[in-house]
Design an enzyme around this catalytic site. Structure first.
Site, PDB file in Angstrom:
ATOM      1  N   GLY A  48       0.782  -1.328  -0.051  1.00 16.11           N
ATOM      2  CA  GLY A  48      -0.196  -0.129   0.003  1.00 16.11           C
ATOM      3  C   GLY A  48       0.904   1.158   0.077  1.00 16.11           C
ATOM      4  N   ASP A 167      -9.568  10.041   2.581  1.00 14.00           N
ATOM      5  CA  ASP A 167      -8.701   9.073   1.259  1.00 14.00           C
ATOM      6  C   ASP A 167      -9.710   8.307   0.901  1.00 14.00           C
ATOM      7  OD1 ASP A 167      -6.686   8.876  -0.327  1.00 14.00           O
ATOM      8  OD2 ASP A 167      -5.685   7.351   0.795  1.00 14.00           O
TER       9      ASP A 167
END
Length: 340
Positions: A48, A167
């Site tokens: 990630g 996000d």
């Protein structure tokens, strides 16, 4: 109605947190080391923004996902803070469409988070794969949008203090084996302080960030609302709506029809699903209003999905994007009727 969640600070010894659990009691730290062979690369299923994600099967047969910080990342104050922030948020909230945190180890020597495993991975990866995208029919796509709206409404309106994710992207929406949606990655989530201006550095993913953050640096729930609008359009289109968002302010978008922007990899919707698509598109454009105050709240959006709608009078292919953007909608929020 879900009870409001109170956030409390938790004192820890020497600044280290360590807690691993499951439904039956405790998962031993050693079980995780054994299941991943000390985080061998063979168990890594992705990386990630920070850390790597591993898949592991515990002795009892339970499959979990682990996000682990590498040693150099653990020494980075930003990554360390994001990890601890995710623990702070996810240990205090529970919602059927928010990823479940089963445990965590926040120690200088080893930092990892333990989540429920999501079999189908991220929404972004599925939309990027033609075969998997075809499996994601219109009913499933509408349900993913609804699930995401309900999760954000819970965070904004049923938690004290309110939580802004900051996000929301197709990468941070994960799908299980039933293609149900779960909001994930709370490393940059912010608990809003009613006694503060909530000004902060701009964070998030390019293409999803609300335009006002560029000049106000003030985080509000309406930042997530804008990002939700982008994701909703992305799901309808099958790709990020970069060009469409750019053209919305020009006259060239007035003649574009709704059916022209829909993902052509999926069979055309039947009349019932067409009504849902019309609603999703209308809500998405309302969420993408330039002025934050002109956007609906996520509670309004969530309620719109739950309420019974009158059937649309005209076929889906007769609606232009201009008509959708100027569609008059009355949304109920906390008993007040608001027009968008």
């Amino acid at each position: 109605m879900v009870k409001k969640t109170q956030f409390e600070s938790k004192e820890t010894k020497n600044g280290n947190l360590f807690s691993i659990w499951n439904y039956d009691g405790h998962i031993a730290y050693e079980d995780i080391i054994l299941a991943t062979e000390d985080f061998d690369i063979r168990y890594c299923i992705g990386t990630g923004g920070y850390g790597s994600v591993y898949k592991a099967k515990l002795p009892g047969g339970k499959v979990i996902a682990l996000k682990k910080l590498h040693r150099l990342e653990a020494e980075n104050p930003t990554f360390d803070m994001s990890f601890r922030n995710e623990v702070k948020v996810l240990t205090k909230i529970r919602h059927r469409n928010i990823i479940k945190l089963h445990g965590f180890c926040l120690h200088k020597r080893c930092m990892f988070l333990v989540y429920e495993y999501m079999e189908r991975g991220s929404l972004f990866c599925i939309l990027s794969n033609d075969i998997e995208a075809m499996e994601l029919d219109w009913s499933k796509r509408v349900n993913i949008i609804k699930d995401t709206a309900h999760a954000l409404s819970y965070m904004h309106h049923e938690c004290i203090p309110s939580i802004v994710h900051r996000d929301i992207t197709s990468n941070n929406i994960l799908l299980n084996s039933k293609l149900e949606a779960f909001v994930s990655d709370f490393g940059t989530a912010k608990l809003l302080d009613p006694d503060s201006s909530n000004q902060t550095l701009v964070t998030g993913t390019y293409g999803y960030i609300a335009p006002e953050l560029a000049y106000t640096m003030k985080v509000t729930e309406k930042c997530d609302v804008y990002s939700f609008g982008v994701v909703a359009l992305e799901i309808l289109m099958g790709r990020h709506p970069t060009e469409l968002l750019t053209s919305l302010s020009s006259s060239s978008s007035q003649n574009v029809m709704l059916h022209e922007i829909l993902d052509q990899r999926v069979l055309p919707p039947d009349h019932l699903v067409a009504q849902d698509i019309f609603l999703v598109a209308t809500l998405a454009f309302a969420c993408l209003q330039t002025k934050p105050k002109s956007r609906p709240t996520m509670n309004c959006v969530s309620q719109e999905f739950l309420s019974r709608k009158k059937p649309i009078a005209k076929p889906l292919h007769t609606f232009s994007l201009w008509q959708l953007r100027n569609q008059k909608m009355y949304m109920v929020d906390s008993g007040d009727e608001t027009q968008f």
